[in-house]
Motif scaffolding. Sequence first.
Motif, mmCIF file in Angstrom:
data_model
loop_
_atom_site.group_PDB
_atom_site.id
_atom_site.type_symbol
_atom_site.label_atom_id
_atom_site.label_comp_id
_atom_site.label_asym_id
_atom_site.label_seq_id
_atom_site.Cartn_x
_atom_site.Cartn_y
_atom_site.Cartn_z
ATOM 1 N N ASP A 1 16.572 5.857 6.832
ATOM 2 C CA ASP A 1 16.412 6.643 5.442
ATOM 3 C C ASP A 1 15.773 5.345 4.537
ATOM 4 O O ASP A 1 14.999 5.505 3.751
ATOM 5 N N ILE B 1 12.118 4.368 5.262
ATOM 6 C CA ILE B 1 11.361 5.147 4.716
ATOM 7 C C ILE B 1 11.351 5.209 3.132
ATOM 8 O O ILE B 1 10.133 5.080 2.560
ATOM 9 N N ARG B 2 12.301 5.268 2.218
ATOM 10 C CA ARG B 2 12.278 4.899 1.049
ATOM 11 C C ARG B 2 11.456 3.676 0.569
ATOM 12 O O ARG B 2 10.865 3.630 -0.308
ATOM 13 N N ASN C 1 9.079 2.164 2.179
ATOM 14 C CA ASN C 1 7.819 2.272 2.511
ATOM 15 C C ASN C 1 7.133 3.183 1.434
ATOM 16 O O ASN C 1 5.957 2.789 0.954
ATOM 17 N N GLU C 2 7.750 4.220 1.083
ATOM 18 C CA GLU C 2 7.412 5.053 -0.035
ATOM 19 C C GLU C 2 7.106 4.219 -1.320
ATOM 20 O O GLU C 2 5.940 4.289 -1.982
ATOM 21 N N ALA C 3 8.022 3.432 -1.836
ATOM 22 C CA ALA C 3 8.025 2.641 -2.841
ATOM 23 C C ALA C 3 6.950 1.673 -2.608
ATOM 24 O O ALA C 3 6.269 1.482 -3.639
ATOM 25 N N ALA D 1 4.239 1.834 -0.927
ATOM 26 C CA ALA D 1 2.784 2.624 -0.792
ATOM 27 C C ALA D 1 2.489 3.071 -2.324
ATOM 28 O O ALA D 1 1.519 3.136 -2.873
ATOM 29 N N THR D 2 3.446 3.530 -3.239
ATOM 30 C CA THR D 2 3.368 3.909 -4.771
ATOM 31 C C THR D 2 3.020 2.710 -5.329
ATOM 32 O O THR D 2 2.057 2.823 -6.271
#
Length: 242
Positions: free
Chosen positions: A230, A233-234, A236-238, A240-241
């Motif tokens: 988790d 994933i968070r 990677n999302e950060a 990407a943003t």
Amino acid sequence: LHIVRGTGTSFVLAGLVAWYLLRRQEDSPVAGDRACAESRGRDLNDAALWIMRLRWLAIAGVLVTTLVCLLVLHVITGSSALALVLIAAGMAACNARFGTLPASDLSSFRVAFAQVFLDLAALTLMIYFTGGARNPFYLFYVFHIVIAGILLRRSDTWLVCAAACALFGGMLLLEKLGAIPSYPLLLDDVPAGPGSWLRVAGTFTAFGATAACTAYFSTRIMENLRSRSDQAIRANEALATE
């Protein structure tokens, strides 16, 4: 002209930023390795503290079980009880010594290896003084292999597995050859069968404790893995943003 100048400036700036980021990523593998090493050190330190807390519980359990088996069930001799108390005292002294180590030493593989082998030796001695192979609690060797998998590398875990087999097999061989005296349980003169309820209860207790502790260790490992997944994933999302 303004459009061309503004667009060209944006592309130039974007190119410089991309070049800087790529160069920084290529030139800083040591920093990445250092971050990974620090993360592994923190994980190993947390796991070592967790193992030390479990060891205190195990020491208390050994003392309580020894008193019950000696005074209530009358299935061990006074010599075996004294040996168990001394083993528990030795484990307590070692655990207290581990507690005084700084975090940098506690998170080292050398100390983790020492903790695992301490528990292996203590378990072998406790089983030897309480019936040897006839003691159903020899199943507890599984715990130490699982703990080694949590604390140590894969090669070290296989070494611990080999050491557990060598210790238990050596105890059986020496006892069979008569090189060391036997300390049988006082249940050994009771014939195995439905009538020997105390033997059946002891075997079931050993199996139930092994199953419960195995479930506890496996769920802890999976919870850590899910938590790390988790977090990744968070992260990677950060990224990407950004």
